[in-house]
Design a protein around this motif. Structure first.
Motif, PDB file in Angstrom:
ATOM      1  N   UNK A 127      -4.330  15.218  -4.527  1.00 20.92           N
ATOM      2  CA  UNK A 127      -4.953  16.456  -5.000  1.00 20.92           C
ATOM      3  C   UNK A 127      -4.824  17.547  -3.952  1.00 20.92           C
ATOM      4  N   UNK A 128      -5.137  17.189  -2.714  1.00 17.60           N
ATOM      5  CA  UNK A 128      -5.086  18.165  -1.629  1.00 17.60           C
ATOM      6  C   UNK A 128      -3.669  18.681  -1.387  1.00 17.60           C
TER       7      UNK A 128
ATOM      8  N   UNK B 269     -16.003  13.625  -7.516  1.00 21.34           N
ATOM      9  CA  UNK B 269     -14.705  13.015  -7.858  1.00 21.34           C
ATOM     10  C   UNK B 269     -13.925  13.809  -8.900  1.00 21.34           C
ATOM     11  N   UNK B 270     -14.557  14.798  -9.514  1.00 19.43           N
ATOM     12  CA  UNK B 270     -13.926  15.491 -10.636  1.00 19.43           C
ATOM     13  C   UNK B 270     -12.609  16.149 -10.253  1.00 19.43           C
ATOM     14  N   UNK B 271     -12.540  16.708  -9.054  1.00 18.83           N
ATOM     15  CA  UNK B 271     -11.316  17.409  -8.647  1.00 18.83           C
ATOM     16  C   UNK B 271     -10.135  16.457  -8.508  1.00 18.83           C
ATOM     17  N   UNK B 272     -10.420  15.170  -8.225  1.00 20.26           N
ATOM     18  CA  UNK B 272      -9.362  14.193  -7.978  1.00 20.26           C
ATOM     19  C   UNK B 272      -8.949  13.403  -9.218  1.00 20.26           C
ATOM     20  N   UNK B 273      -9.632  13.628 -10.324  1.00 25.98           N
ATOM     21  CA  UNK B 273      -9.451  12.752 -11.482  1.00 25.98           C
ATOM     22  C   UNK B 273      -8.048  12.853 -12.078  1.00 25.98           C
ATOM     23  N   UNK B 274      -7.474  14.055 -12.121  1.00 26.20           N
ATOM     24  CA  UNK B 274      -6.133  14.204 -12.689  1.00 26.20           C
ATOM     25  C   UNK B 274      -5.103  13.457 -11.851  1.00 26.20           C
TER      26      UNK B 274
ATOM     27  N   UNK C 255       0.863  -1.175   0.000  1.00 23.16           N
ATOM     28  CA  UNK C 255       0.000   0.000   0.000  1.00 23.16           C
ATOM     29  C   UNK C 255       0.905   1.232   0.000  1.00 23.16           C
ATOM     30  N   UNK C 256       0.637   2.171  -0.896  1.00 30.55           N
ATOM     31  CA  UNK C 256       1.438   3.392  -1.008  1.00 30.55           C
ATOM     32  C   UNK C 256       0.542   4.607  -0.778  1.00 30.55           C
ATOM     33  N   UNK C 257       1.059   5.671  -0.177  1.00 32.25           N
ATOM     34  CA  UNK C 257       0.241   6.867   0.102  1.00 32.25           C
ATOM     35  C   UNK C 257       0.011   7.703  -1.147  1.00 32.25           C
ATOM     36  N   UNK C 258      -0.613   7.095  -2.147  1.00 27.95           N
ATOM     37  CA  UNK C 258      -0.811   7.738  -3.447  1.00 27.95           C
ATOM     38  C   UNK C 258      -2.286   7.744  -3.829  1.00 27.95           C
ATOM     39  N   UNK C 259      -3.147   8.018  -2.868  1.00 25.09           N
ATOM     40  CA  UNK C 259      -4.573   8.124  -3.156  1.00 25.09           C
ATOM     41  C   UNK C 259      -4.887   9.421  -3.890  1.00 25.09           C
ATOM     42  N   UNK C 260      -5.946   9.390  -4.697  1.00 30.76           N
ATOM     43  CA  UNK C 260      -6.281  10.543  -5.535  1.00 30.76           C
ATOM     44  C   UNK C 260      -6.670  11.772  -4.708  1.00 30.76           C
ATOM     45  N   UNK C 261      -7.395  11.569  -3.612  1.00 33.65           N
ATOM     46  CA  UNK C 261      -7.782  12.695  -2.769  1.00 33.65           C
ATOM     47  C   UNK C 261      -6.607  13.289  -2.035  1.00 33.65           C
ATOM     48  N   UNK C 262      -5.782  12.429  -1.461  1.00 36.62           N
ATOM     49  CA  UNK C 262      -4.596  12.873  -0.728  1.00 36.62           C
ATOM     50  C   UNK C 262      -3.668  13.699  -1.636  1.00 36.62           C
TER      51      UNK C 262
END
Length: 308
Positions: A165-166, A265-270, A156-163
């Motif tokens: 993006x923020x 989810x749109x903000x996290x998509x990139x 598991x890596x700390x590479x979530x889309x929300x994390x």
């Protein structure tokens, strides 16, 4: 029996109610979901803010009531990376227990990867051979590989889309320099793990789960969710390489107009696309298949396995 699985994730709190018994596939009966975005409700230390705790307690209370209304015999709750890594996790869990009665276990990142792998294995069966499974959540990226129901390797890596993006993409649209820096960071993190998996040889089948991968596949031309679970949905690296530069120039509002992309989810998509592209590139994956089952189904299946 009717079971509820309560997933307190980095993006959503999701209660999935299923009718299930050993030896049969779980049949979804009800879904109760709230966009909480815990990954964005953290202070500078990574602790869940007072606002985040209040919202979490409220949403869990609503989910518990929904499970009772739908006749669940048991509810299997769990929390993932946003709670797992918060310095105030113990206080938050105590507050949840005191106000909702829910004892909320926290899964390790490796547990997430292993349970997701179990769900994928059961969905595709033994004929899929050696599986490589990728799962991008709000707070973390899970990778697992194996030929049995328990993977040979899981990280598991700390590479979530929300994390990401923020922390890395504050602009809307994001600054190109920030996108470049995030791309470099993501690839360096994933590259460290490649050797751990490559020693097992090439997989026979590469699979992705999670909302991020589903939305990326949809904008690249995959079938709609309304077309059903059993329609094959693929995502190619070539299509991702074409979409990432386009997503990087879009605002959140523009991304939300893309097919299959929700406002939440749109903000996290990139950020999710950068992680997906990096994982496929570094693991040498040209095409992967989207699996409709993931962590929640893995938790249910493991519970059914242990019933007498």
């Amino acid at each position: 029996m009717r079971l509820g699985v309560l997933d307190v994730g980095s993006n959503t709190v999701h209660l999935l109610v299923v009718d299930a018994h050993p030896g049969a596939r779980p049949l979804p009966a009800h879904s109760h979901k709230e966009q909480l975005r815990l990954a964005e409700l953290l202070d500078e230390r990574g602790a869940i803010t007072p606002e985040g705790v209040e919202r979490l307690v409220s949403v869990i209370g609503e989910a518990v009531q929904a499970a009772e209304d739908k006749g669940c015999e048991d509810v299997l709750p769990f929390a993932t990376s946003a709670v797992r890594e918060a310095p105030n996790a113990d206080e938050v869990l105590a507050r949840v227990k005191a106000e909702t009665g829910v004892e909320l276990p926290v899964l390790s990142g490796e547990d997430e990867a292993r349970l997701t792998f179990l769900a994928v294995r059961r969905w595709f069966g033994w004929s899929a051979g050696k599986l490589l499974v990728l799962d991008i959540g709000g707070g973390s990226l899970e990778i697992a590989y194996g030929i049995d129901e328990d993977p040979d390797a899981a990280v598991s890596l700390p590479l979530g889309a929300g994390r990401l993006t923020s922390a890395w993409l504050p602009g809307d649209p994001p600054d190109p320099a920030d996108v470049k820096a995030l791309r470099r960071h993501v690839r360096a993190q994933i590259a460290r793990t490649v050797g751990e998996f490559s020693r097992f040889g090439a997989p026979d089948h590469v699979v992705a789960t999670s909302k991020t991968f589903k939305q990326l596949a949809r904008i690249a031309g995959a079938a709609r969710e309304a077309d059903g679970l059993y329609v094959q949905r693929d995502l190619t690296r070539k299509s991702l390489e074409e979409w990432v530069p386009r997503l990087a120039t879009m605002t959140t509002a523009e991304r939300s107009t893309l097919p299959g992309v929700s406002d939440g989810r749109a903000s996290q998509l990139l950020a999710g696309a950068l992680v997906a592209e990096a994982a496929m590139d570094l693991f040498g994956v040209d095409t992967l298949e989207i699996c409709p089952w993931a962590l929640r189904e893995g938790v249910i299946l493991r519970r059914l396995d242990h019933l007498p």
